[in-house]
Design a protein around this motif. Structure first.
Motif, PDB file in Angstrom:
ATOM      1  N   GLU A  18       9.919   0.946  -5.920  1.00  0.00           N
ATOM      2  CA  GLU A  18       9.902   2.377  -6.443  1.00  0.00           C
ATOM      3  C   GLU A  18      10.615   3.106  -5.838  1.00  0.00           C
ATOM      4  O   GLU A  18      10.835   4.317  -6.033  1.00  0.00           O
ATOM      5  CB  GLU A  18       8.237   2.557  -6.414  1.00  0.00           C
ATOM      6  CG  GLU A  18       7.435   1.753  -7.387  1.00  0.00           C
ATOM      7  CD  GLU A  18       6.924   0.579  -6.597  1.00  0.00           C
ATOM      8  OE1 GLU A  18       7.326   0.122  -5.817  1.00  0.00           O
ATOM      9  OE2 GLU A  18       6.595  -0.248  -7.737  1.00  0.00           O
ATOM     10  N   SER A  19      11.049   3.158  -4.504  1.00  0.00           N
ATOM     11  CA  SER A  19      11.809   3.950  -3.632  1.00  0.00           C
ATOM     12  C   SER A  19      13.405   3.697  -3.735  1.00  0.00           C
ATOM     13  O   SER A  19      14.005   4.382  -3.188  1.00  0.00           O
ATOM     14  CB  SER A  19      11.308   3.914  -2.276  1.00  0.00           C
ATOM     15  OG  SER A  19      11.624   2.448  -1.879  1.00  0.00           O
TER      16      SER A  19
ATOM     17  N   THR B 223       0.796  -1.218  -0.036  1.00  0.00           N
ATOM     18  CA  THR B 223      -0.158  -0.044   0.028  1.00  0.00           C
ATOM     19  C   THR B 223       0.885   1.187   0.007  1.00  0.00           C
ATOM     20  O   THR B 223       2.202   1.149   0.486  1.00  0.00           O
ATOM     21  CB  THR B 223      -0.893   0.032   1.345  1.00  0.00           C
ATOM     22  OG1 THR B 223      -0.143   0.059   2.313  1.00  0.00           O
ATOM     23  CG2 THR B 223      -1.674  -1.357   1.469  1.00  0.00           C
ATOM     24  N   SER B 224       0.387   2.470  -0.303  1.00  0.00           N
ATOM     25  CA  SER B 224       0.981   3.717  -0.310  1.00  0.00           C
ATOM     26  C   SER B 224       1.428   3.940   1.075  1.00  0.00           C
ATOM     27  O   SER B 224       2.439   4.701   0.977  1.00  0.00           O
ATOM     28  CB  SER B 224       0.255   4.796  -1.024  1.00  0.00           C
ATOM     29  OG  SER B 224      -0.836   5.030  -0.593  1.00  0.00           O
TER      30      SER B 224
ATOM     31  N   GLN C 273       4.529   1.942   1.947  1.00  0.00           N
ATOM     32  CA  GLN C 273       5.702   2.536   1.319  1.00  0.00           C
ATOM     33  C   GLN C 273       6.108   3.903   2.074  1.00  0.00           C
ATOM     34  O   GLN C 273       7.315   3.980   2.268  1.00  0.00           O
ATOM     35  CB  GLN C 273       5.560   2.613  -0.099  1.00  0.00           C
ATOM     36  CG  GLN C 273       5.390   1.426  -0.736  1.00  0.00           C
ATOM     37  CD  GLN C 273       4.971   1.630  -2.255  1.00  0.00           C
ATOM     38  OE1 GLN C 273       5.074   2.684  -2.759  1.00  0.00           O
ATOM     39  NE2 GLN C 273       4.497   0.427  -2.944  1.00  0.00           N
ATOM     40  N   SER C 274       5.089   4.494   2.363  1.00  0.00           N
ATOM     41  CA  SER C 274       5.582   5.857   3.104  1.00  0.00           C
ATOM     42  C   SER C 274       6.403   5.702   4.380  1.00  0.00           C
ATOM     43  O   SER C 274       7.233   6.306   4.899  1.00  0.00           O
ATOM     44  CB  SER C 274       4.320   6.685   3.345  1.00  0.00           C
ATOM     45  OG  SER C 274       3.709   7.095   1.977  1.00  0.00           O
TER      46      SER C 274
END
Length: 419
Positions: free
Chosen positions: A342-343, A280-281, A284-285
């Protein structure tokens, strides 16, 4: 004999038969006269032996032996600007004198070949498909290199503490720094070993990333302890004759608190990621937040350590300090090297291969920074610069408030207009 101290008088000093004022007078004289200190050392050795020789003859016959054994501990305090060896003046000369430039390339080739062999030796029997073999090999290469430093240098070159030295506390500080360096290198090795293992497995990011941050946070504990041991607070004046409390207790307390803190952070991070998956976003945060926090903390504490090493009491090696500050500055980027997501830094480039090359170069820059930091500290220890630093900084910190107050009073007098 300098200072008009005869053998009988010095023998009373060794046997603690003099007054405090007389002890202090001899102590001050010994700081400026290494020959006097060696004679006192000789008397102490004489009293510990069962020789039948008269004391005067024992001192006379042992002069060469005493000089050979004690000169490294006393000569550094003299003004030897014109007689210092090039390696004592310059970090670059020390590297050259120890043939590090000629030894390192061969060690790198052997270690790299070993890393390649072991990586594929592990993957084939276990039928593991390696997504990025070059990155996996680079992790294992760094493990081998750091373990080699620990096994072949740190374990065999630990500095000794001369118990009768005038700079006994500084020698203790040097010894405890060496022991912290051993743990720091071990922590770095575990960190890169974890990166290697994670690169070969499909470990869940909800567990893998917190563990990676945990291992990175452990290295921060020992980076801070290196900084602390270069601080006068690590030389506790309260326990003058208790070696265990001087060398162990202040370090042990901070070490245990550090381990407790990183364990709490690990637990908190795992709990959050169980509630908010990395898919989930929000998850990831959270991963990004904890990774940044770990990297920024590493940068802050490494910068503090480098700032100590850049003190004029330690060295004037501006180019080396600049490189070490660059190494400290890239610390916040390292958490984004793994895992592939993605990070990561790789995702910032349109071509994934270019991103992988850049991230691998960043890993090797970090390895270079680690080895440079270790070599710089080794140089400071072997040339006794660290003793000079600890002595001067400790004395200056003790008198800091007095000197500051005196300066303020002088300024007030200058600012007061004359009648």
């Amino acid at each position: 004999m300098k200072n008009n101290f005869d053998i009988t008088y010095l023998k009373k000093y060794v046997e603690n038969q003099l007054t405090a004022e007389e002890d202090f007078e001899i102590g001050i004289a010994m700081q400026n006269d290494p020959n006097l200190q060696m004679i006192v050392e000789g008397i102490e050795q004489y009293l510990e032996t069962e020789t039948t020789l008269p004391l005067d003859d024992f001192i006379k016959n042992s002069t060469i032996h005493l000089t050979a054994n004690l000169s490294p501990y006393v000569n550094w305090s003299l003004d030897q600007t014109e007689t210092l060896a090039p390696s004592e003046k310059s970090f670059k000369h020390w590297l050259t004198e120890n043939n590090l430039f000629s030894k390192i390339p061969l060690a790198i080739v052997i270690t790299l070949l070993g890393s390649v062999f072991i990586t594929f030796f592990i993957s084939k029997p276990l039928q593991i498909e390696i997504d990025n073999p070059i990155k996996s090999i680079s992790y294992l290469f760094q493990v081998f290199l750091l373990v080699s430093v620990w096994a072949f240098y740190l374990k065999s070159n630990a500095p000794k503490v001369p118990f009768n030295s005038n700079y006994f506390r500084a020698f203790l500080g040097r010894r405890q720094l060496w022991e912290i360096l051993e743990k720091l290198v071990a922590a770095w090795s575990v960190l890169y070993l974890a990166l290697f293992v994670f690169s070969l497995t499909n470990l869940s990011k909800d567990l893998g990333v917190p563990l990676l941050n945990f291992f990175n946070n452990v290295t921060i504990i020992y980076i801070y302890l290196c900084y602390f041991s270069l601080n006068s607070n690590s030389l506790n004046l309260t326990y003058e004759n208790d070696i265990r409390k001087i060398t162990k207790e202040p370090i042990r307390k901070i070490e245990m608190r550090g381990w407790l803190a990183v364990a709490v952070i690990l637990g908190f991070e795992i709990i959050l990621l169980q509630g908010y998956s990395s898919a989930t976003s929000i998850g990831q945060s959270f991963q990004l937040l904890f990774g940044l926090g770990s990297g920024l903390a590493a940068m802050a504490f490494t910068t503090n350590l480098v700032r100590r090493l850049g003190s004029k009491d330690f060295s004037l090696e501006d180019s080396t300090i600049t490189l070490l500050l660059f190494y400290a500055g890239i610390q916040p980027l390292l958490p984004f090297i793994f895992p592939e997501s993605e990070s990561t830094i790789s995702s910032l480039f349109p071509d994934k291969n270019v991103g992988n090359i850049f991230s691998i170069l960043l890993v090797f820059c970090a390895l270079f920074g680690k080895l440079l930091l270790l070599a710089f500290i080794f140089w400071g220890i072997k040339t006794n610069r660290i003793i000079h630093y600890l002595k001067n900084v400790h004395q200056r910190n003790m008198n800091h408030l007095k000197v500051f107050q005196a300066t303020l009073e002088e300024l007030k007098e200058e600012e007061t207009p004359s009648p």
